[in-house]
Design an enzyme around this catalytic site. Structure first.
Site, PDB file in Angstrom:
ATOM      1  N   SER A   1       0.829  -1.208   0.000  1.00 36.94           N
ATOM      2  CA  SER A   1       0.000   0.000   0.000  1.00 36.94           C
ATOM      3  C   SER A   1       0.866   1.261   0.000  1.00 36.94           C
ATOM      4  O   SER A   1       1.904   1.326   0.663  1.00 36.94           O
ATOM      5  CB  SER A   1      -0.879   0.050   1.259  1.00 36.94           C
ATOM      6  OG  SER A   1      -1.773  -1.036   1.285  1.00 36.94           O
ATOM      7  N   ILE A   2       0.374   2.277  -0.712  1.00 36.86           N
ATOM      8  CA  ILE A   2       1.066   3.569  -0.733  1.00 36.86           C
ATOM      9  C   ILE A   2       1.171   4.128   0.694  1.00 36.86           C
ATOM     10  O   ILE A   2       2.195   4.688   1.086  1.00 36.86           O
ATOM     11  CB  ILE A   2       0.313   4.548  -1.668  1.00 36.86           C
ATOM     12  CG1 ILE A   2       0.440   4.070  -3.119  1.00 36.86           C
ATOM     13  CG2 ILE A   2       0.840   5.963  -1.515  1.00 36.86           C
ATOM     14  CD1 ILE A   2      -0.397   4.857  -4.123  1.00 36.86           C
TER      15      ILE A   2
ATOM     16  N   ASP B   1     -14.578   1.758   9.008  1.00 35.75           N
ATOM     17  CA  ASP B   1     -15.198   1.809   7.683  1.00 35.75           C
ATOM     18  C   ASP B   1     -15.612   3.265   7.497  1.00 35.75           C
ATOM     19  O   ASP B   1     -16.451   3.776   8.254  1.00 35.75           O
ATOM     20  CB  ASP B   1     -16.419   0.878   7.636  1.00 35.75           C
ATOM     21  CG  ASP B   1     -17.114   0.913   6.281  1.00 35.75           C
ATOM     22  OD1 ASP B   1     -16.807   1.810   5.459  1.00 35.75           O
ATOM     23  OD2 ASP B   1     -17.978   0.042   6.048  1.00 35.75           O
TER      24      ASP B   1
ATOM     25  N   TYR C   1      -9.762   4.220 -16.374  1.00 36.97           N
ATOM     26  CA  TYR C   1      -9.876   4.748 -15.002  1.00 36.97           C
ATOM     27  C   TYR C   1     -11.328   5.103 -14.678  1.00 36.97           C
ATOM     28  O   TYR C   1     -11.757   5.065 -13.521  1.00 36.97           O
ATOM     29  CB  TYR C   1      -8.952   5.961 -14.813  1.00 36.97           C
ATOM     30  CG  TYR C   1      -8.558   6.174 -13.370  1.00 36.97           C
ATOM     31  CD1 TYR C   1      -7.886   5.196 -12.658  1.00 36.97           C
ATOM     32  CD2 TYR C   1      -8.878   7.359 -12.720  1.00 36.97           C
ATOM     33  CE1 TYR C   1      -7.524   5.391 -11.335  1.00 36.97           C
ATOM     34  CE2 TYR C   1      -8.522   7.566 -11.388  1.00 36.97           C
ATOM     35  CZ  TYR C   1      -7.852   6.578 -10.711  1.00 36.97           C
ATOM     36  OH  TYR C   1      -7.510   6.771  -9.393  1.00 36.97           O
TER      37      TYR C   1
ATOM     38  N   LYS D   1     -11.988  11.031  -8.254  1.00 42.65           N
ATOM     39  CA  LYS D   1     -10.756  11.764  -7.946  1.00 42.65           C
ATOM     40  C   LYS D   1     -10.928  13.256  -8.227  1.00 42.65           C
ATOM     41  O   LYS D   1     -10.349  14.091  -7.519  1.00 42.65           O
ATOM     42  CB  LYS D   1      -9.573  11.201  -8.740  1.00 42.65           C
ATOM     43  CG  LYS D   1      -9.154   9.792  -8.328  1.00 42.65           C
ATOM     44  CD  LYS D   1      -8.822   9.674  -6.855  1.00 42.65           C
ATOM     45  CE  LYS D   1      -8.150   8.355  -6.504  1.00 42.65           C
ATOM     46  NZ  LYS D   1      -8.049   8.121  -5.063  1.00 42.65           N
TER      47      LYS D   1
ATOM     48  N   THR E   1      -0.359  -2.029  -6.634  1.00 39.20           N
ATOM     49  CA  THR E   1      -0.927  -2.301  -5.308  1.00 39.20           C
ATOM     50  C   THR E   1      -2.207  -3.118  -5.507  1.00 39.20           C
ATOM     51  O   THR E   1      -2.614  -3.351  -6.647  1.00 39.20           O
ATOM     52  CB  THR E   1      -1.296  -0.987  -4.588  1.00 39.20           C
ATOM     53  OG1 THR E   1      -2.324  -0.351  -5.347  1.00 39.20           O
ATOM     54  CG2 THR E   1      -0.116  -0.046  -4.467  1.00 39.20           C
TER      55      THR E   1
END
Ligand code: 0WD
Length: 272
Positions: A19-20, A68, A161, A168, A199
């Protein structure tokens, strides 16, 4: 003395070692930050918690909690715990996104209403919800920084995407409004727009390997970013080194997003 000695923060969005958020966490830890972490709630088997603890217990996680981001009570509980544990915090890393594959892989006009709302809630609204809960609990210090992760597909069309690009765009706009609203409290809000990285989440995005090849061939640096690149930029934006920067989307993409047309060597390679 480390850049983040005495600084405390919350990290949301480590799924595993790829993960980033983990790459950024490692850099923050090297510089002396104290951190607490959240994971997606587990079902019967505690696999998310286990995967997270394996990474963060050895670096002295102050606490680990399920959260969550679709549930306000979960977010509130994290802020209550953070207040108890830290009093105030200096940074929050939000590294969360989700869209169901059914809604992500098709054209945007075919996305379901439910899928659209879910993707937006998890990937864009959650930043507002987390920032709002932190403000409400008054836990952000006078020199704090909030950072989220975005992608170029929110600015321009990136085939594949799709729905996540729309999320985003909303997230990036949220960064700017939050920056303006939280700035008077001394809180900065920014995003890193990262180039493609392998990822778990990236696996849901179509043609990912082609994307890596394209960045390698077309970006000014003729290269892809790695976790080290994004980790260091995350450290910069969450530390006082970036004290004059807020409301920004910082591209960590070897310059790919700045190209208006392919370079000559790329066009040449297309001929062969
Ligand atoms: O190429 C990439 N990997 C890029 C990722 C390029 C540019 C940006 N990004 C963004 C992603 O869109 C995301 O916002 O970076 C952020 C982190 O992505 P990642 O590190 O690539 O992905 P991953 O390791 O999967 O972490 C995202 C996590 C989830 O992981 P899983 O794999 O379990 O879906 O977001 C979390 C979860 O841990 N997450 C949630 N957390 C709380 N509540 C929720 C939720 N409802 N849904 C997902």
């Amino acid at each position: 003395m480390g850049l983040l000695e005495g600084k405390k923060g919350l990290i949301l969005g480590i799924a595993n070692q790829f993960s980033i958020a983990w790459a950024i966490t490692e850099k923050l830890h090297e510089q002396g930050a104290e951190m607490a972490f959240t994971h997606l709630p587990d079902g019967d088997r505690p696999k998310n918690e286990k995967k997270l603890r394996k990474l963060v217990d050895p670096i002295g996680a102050r606490f680990v909690m399920p959260c969550d981001v679709c549930d306000d009570a979960h977010i509130e509980a994290v802020m209550v715990k953070a207040k108890e544990e830290f009093g105030q915090i200096d940074f929050i890393l939000h590294s969360i996104a989700f869209a169901s594959p059914d809604d992500l892989t098709g054209p945007t006009y075919a996305a379901s209403r439910k899928g659209y709302l879910q993707a937006m809630e998890i990937s864009a609204y959650s930043l507002l919800a987390v920032a709002g809960a932190a403000k409400k609990k008054d836990i952000l210090s006078k020199h704090s920084s909030i950072l989220t992760l975005t992608y170029f597909g929110g600015e321009e069309i990136i085939p594949g995407y799709n729905l996540m690009g729309i999320c985003k765009a909303a997230l990036e706009c949220g960064v700017r409004y939050l920056a303006s609203e939280l700035g008077p409290d001394g809180c900065r809000v920014n995003a890193i727009s990262a180039g493609p990285l392998k990822t778990v989440s990236a696996q849901g995005v179509g043609d990912f390997d082609q994307m890596l090849a394209l960045y390698g061939a077309m970006s000014p640096m003729r290269d892809n970013i790695d976790m080290e690149d994004v980790g260091k930029s995350g450290l910069f934006l969450l530390s006082d080194l970036s004290s004059g920067i807020t409301g920004e989307v910082v591209h960590v993409d070897k310059g790919f997003s700045k190209m208006g047309a392919p370079p000559a060597d790329f066009l040449e390679s297309m001929k062969g």
